[in-house]
Motif scaffolding. Structure first.
Motif, PDB file in Angstrom:
ATOM      1  N   LEU A   1       1.343  -1.608  -0.294  1.00 21.50           N
ATOM      2  CA  LEU A   1      -0.337   0.017   0.410  1.00 21.50           C
ATOM      3  C   LEU A   1       0.847   1.449  -0.261  1.00 21.50           C
ATOM      4  O   LEU A   1       2.108   0.973   0.219  1.00 21.50           O
ATOM      5  CB  LEU A   1      -1.100  -0.176   1.506  1.00 21.50           C
ATOM      6  CG  LEU A   1      -1.807  -1.300   1.246  1.00 21.50           C
ATOM      7  CD1 LEU A   1      -2.766  -1.233   2.558  1.00 21.50           C
ATOM      8  CD2 LEU A   1      -2.979  -0.393   0.455  1.00 21.50           C
ATOM      9  N   PHE A   2       0.485   2.547  -0.797  1.00 24.66           N
ATOM     10  CA  PHE A   2       0.933   3.222  -0.822  1.00 24.66           C
ATOM     11  C   PHE A   2       0.283   5.025  -0.348  1.00 24.66           C
ATOM     12  O   PHE A   2      -0.369   4.788  -0.788  1.00 24.66           O
ATOM     13  CB  PHE A   2       1.311   3.459  -2.261  1.00 24.66           C
ATOM     14  CG  PHE A   2       2.195   2.782  -2.607  1.00 24.66           C
ATOM     15  CD1 PHE A   2       3.878   2.343  -3.151  1.00 24.66           C
ATOM     16  CD2 PHE A   2       1.714   1.404  -3.711  1.00 24.66           C
ATOM     17  CE1 PHE A   2       4.012   1.172  -2.944  1.00 24.66           C
ATOM     18  CE2 PHE A   2       1.783   0.745  -4.281  1.00 24.66           C
ATOM     19  CZ  PHE A   2       3.861   0.594  -4.006  1.00 24.66           C
TER      20      PHE A   2
ATOM     21  N   VAL B   1      -6.642   9.298   6.497  1.00 20.86           N
ATOM     22  CA  VAL B   1      -5.385   9.399   5.960  1.00 20.86           C
ATOM     23  C   VAL B   1      -5.536   8.451   4.798  1.00 20.86           C
ATOM     24  O   VAL B   1      -6.335   7.229   4.966  1.00 20.86           O
ATOM     25  CB  VAL B   1      -4.124   8.544   6.330  1.00 20.86           C
ATOM     26  CG1 VAL B   1      -2.898   8.100   6.054  1.00 20.86           C
ATOM     27  CG2 VAL B   1      -3.859   8.917   8.001  1.00 20.86           C
ATOM     28  N   TYR B   2      -5.420   8.902   3.549  1.00 19.32           N
ATOM     29  CA  TYR B   2      -5.666   8.142   1.788  1.00 19.32           C
ATOM     30  C   TYR B   2      -4.122   7.231   1.245  1.00 19.32           C
ATOM     31  O   TYR B   2      -2.988   7.656   2.257  1.00 19.32           O
ATOM     32  CB  TYR B   2      -6.233   9.353   1.136  1.00 19.32           C
ATOM     33  CG  TYR B   2      -7.265  10.042   1.473  1.00 19.32           C
ATOM     34  CD1 TYR B   2      -8.349   9.668   1.128  1.00 19.32           C
ATOM     35  CD2 TYR B   2      -7.206  10.940   2.535  1.00 19.32           C
ATOM     36  CE1 TYR B   2      -9.889  10.065   1.268  1.00 19.32           C
ATOM     37  CE2 TYR B   2      -8.264  12.020   2.639  1.00 19.32           C
ATOM     38  CZ  TYR B   2      -9.315  11.376   2.844  1.00 19.32           C
ATOM     39  OH  TYR B   2     -10.445  11.233   2.550  1.00 19.32           O
ATOM     40  N   LEU B   3      -4.567   6.019   1.138  1.00 15.51           N
ATOM     41  CA  LEU B   3      -3.450   5.016   0.808  1.00 15.51           C
ATOM     42  C   LEU B   3      -4.124   4.576  -0.712  1.00 15.51           C
ATOM     43  O   LEU B   3      -5.552   3.901  -0.700  1.00 15.51           O
ATOM     44  CB  LEU B   3      -2.971   4.257   1.246  1.00 15.51           C
ATOM     45  CG  LEU B   3      -4.026   3.558   2.408  1.00 15.51           C
ATOM     46  CD1 LEU B   3      -3.281   2.893   3.114  1.00 15.51           C
ATOM     47  CD2 LEU B   3      -3.724   4.409   3.810  1.00 15.51           C
ATOM     48  N   THR B   4      -3.435   3.967  -1.099  1.00 19.16           N
ATOM     49  CA  THR B   4      -3.109   3.202  -1.706  1.00 19.16           C
ATOM     50  C   THR B   4      -2.937   1.509  -2.611  1.00 19.16           C
ATOM     51  O   THR B   4      -1.669   1.493  -2.534  1.00 19.16           O
ATOM     52  CB  THR B   4      -3.109   3.599  -3.698  1.00 19.16           C
ATOM     53  OG1 THR B   4      -4.422   3.301  -4.522  1.00 19.16           O
ATOM     54  CG2 THR B   4      -2.597   4.768  -3.939  1.00 19.16           C
TER      55      THR B   4
ATOM     56  N   GLU C   1       2.377   0.898   6.076  1.00 24.21           N
ATOM     57  CA  GLU C   1       1.117   0.192   6.725  1.00 24.21           C
ATOM     58  C   GLU C   1       0.325   0.200   7.621  1.00 24.21           C
ATOM     59  O   GLU C   1       0.273   1.070   8.451  1.00 24.21           O
ATOM     60  CB  GLU C   1       1.847  -0.954   7.334  1.00 24.21           C
ATOM     61  CG  GLU C   1       3.434  -2.183   6.882  1.00 24.21           C
ATOM     62  CD  GLU C   1       3.867  -3.098   7.114  1.00 24.21           C
ATOM     63  OE1 GLU C   1       3.880  -3.304   8.727  1.00 24.21           O
ATOM     64  OE2 GLU C   1       4.101  -3.814   6.727  1.00 24.21           O
ATOM     65  N   PRO C   2      -1.113   0.552   7.551  1.00 26.10           N
ATOM     66  CA  PRO C   2      -2.478   0.842   8.017  1.00 26.10           C
ATOM     67  C   PRO C   2      -2.222  -0.146   9.831  1.00 26.10           C
ATOM     68  O   PRO C   2      -2.027  -1.124   9.990  1.00 26.10           O
ATOM     69  CB  PRO C   2      -3.602   0.415   7.531  1.00 26.10           C
ATOM     70  CG  PRO C   2      -2.984  -0.906   6.496  1.00 26.10           C
ATOM     71  CD  PRO C   2      -1.475  -0.877   6.585  1.00 26.10           C
TER      72      PRO C   2
ATOM     73  N   GLU D   1      -7.037   5.905  11.544  1.00 29.21           N
ATOM     74  CA  GLU D   1      -6.297   4.847  13.035  1.00 29.21           C
ATOM     75  C   GLU D   1      -4.936   5.698  12.127  1.00 29.21           C
ATOM     76  O   GLU D   1      -4.137   5.911  10.605  1.00 29.21           O
ATOM     77  CB  GLU D   1      -6.552   4.132  12.324  1.00 29.21           C
ATOM     78  CG  GLU D   1      -7.350   3.634  13.179  1.00 29.21           C
ATOM     79  CD  GLU D   1      -7.998   3.834  14.700  1.00 29.21           C
ATOM     80  OE1 GLU D   1      -6.874   3.791  15.452  1.00 29.21           O
ATOM     81  OE2 GLU D   1      -9.089   4.294  14.589  1.00 29.21           O
ATOM     82  N   PRO D   2      -3.823   5.689  12.404  1.00 25.35           N
ATOM     83  CA  PRO D   2      -2.213   5.896  12.403  1.00 25.35           C
ATOM     84  C   PRO D   2      -2.475   4.809  10.959  1.00 25.35           C
ATOM     85  O   PRO D   2      -2.941   4.005  11.182  1.00 25.35           O
ATOM     86  CB  PRO D   2      -1.860   5.709  13.248  1.00 25.35           C
ATOM     87  CG  PRO D   2      -2.956   5.971  14.577  1.00 25.35           C
ATOM     88  CD  PRO D   2      -3.809   5.591  14.113  1.00 25.35           C
TER      89      PRO D   2
END
Length: 142
Positions: free
Chosen positions: A16-17, A47-50, A75-76, A103-104
């Motif tokens: 994940l990025f 927080v956004y990730l993909t 890493e979530p 979450e962080p």
């Protein structure tokens, strides 16, 4: 890498990025409640990730700031939900594999060898976003 990232293609690593211009380090936490990467004066609730290099690249290229674009491997620490800003609003389902969390998110590395979008594609995206803003349609569901 020599080719532009391809839309909807999940990165072969399965990682994940998070794309941004912030200069961060391994072990740093991305947390909600900080300034938005994309709208001055706005505090983000997520927080956004993909999982796609294409979406992370757009994040790195379009983020506010003067630094270079960066793509962090993350890493979530908690549950993820589909990012409603692209899921079903722009693309049926979640082909961009874009997520958000309250979450962080831990930075575990930085992807160094990525190639950005062509100058023409980048300018077309900026022009399209500016037009949405001009029309009052640049709404972020946050």
């Amino acid at each position: 890498m020599t080719d532009e990232p391809r839309p909807f293609e999940v990165h072969e690593s399965g990682a994940l990025f998070h794309g941004t211009k912030a200069n961060l380090a391994v072990g740093d936490l991305l947390v909600p409640g900080r300034g938005s990467n994309f709208e001055a004066g706005r505090t983000t609730n997520y927080v956004y990730l993909t999982a796609t290099l294409d979406a992370a690249t757009w994040g790195a290229e379009l983020a506010a700031g003067d630094g270079r674009g960066r793509i962090y491997i993350v890493e979530p620490t908690g549950a993820l939900e589909d990012d409603p800003n692209v899921t079903d609003k722009k693309f049926p389902g979640n082909p961009t594999r874009s997520y958000r969390t309250t979450e962080p998110v831990t930075i575990v590395g930085e992807l160094m060898d990525w190639t950005g979008h062509s100058p023409d594609r980048l300018q077309a995206m900026r022009d399209g976003l500016a037009e949405l803003k001009r029309r009052g349609l640049a709404v972020i569901d946050d």
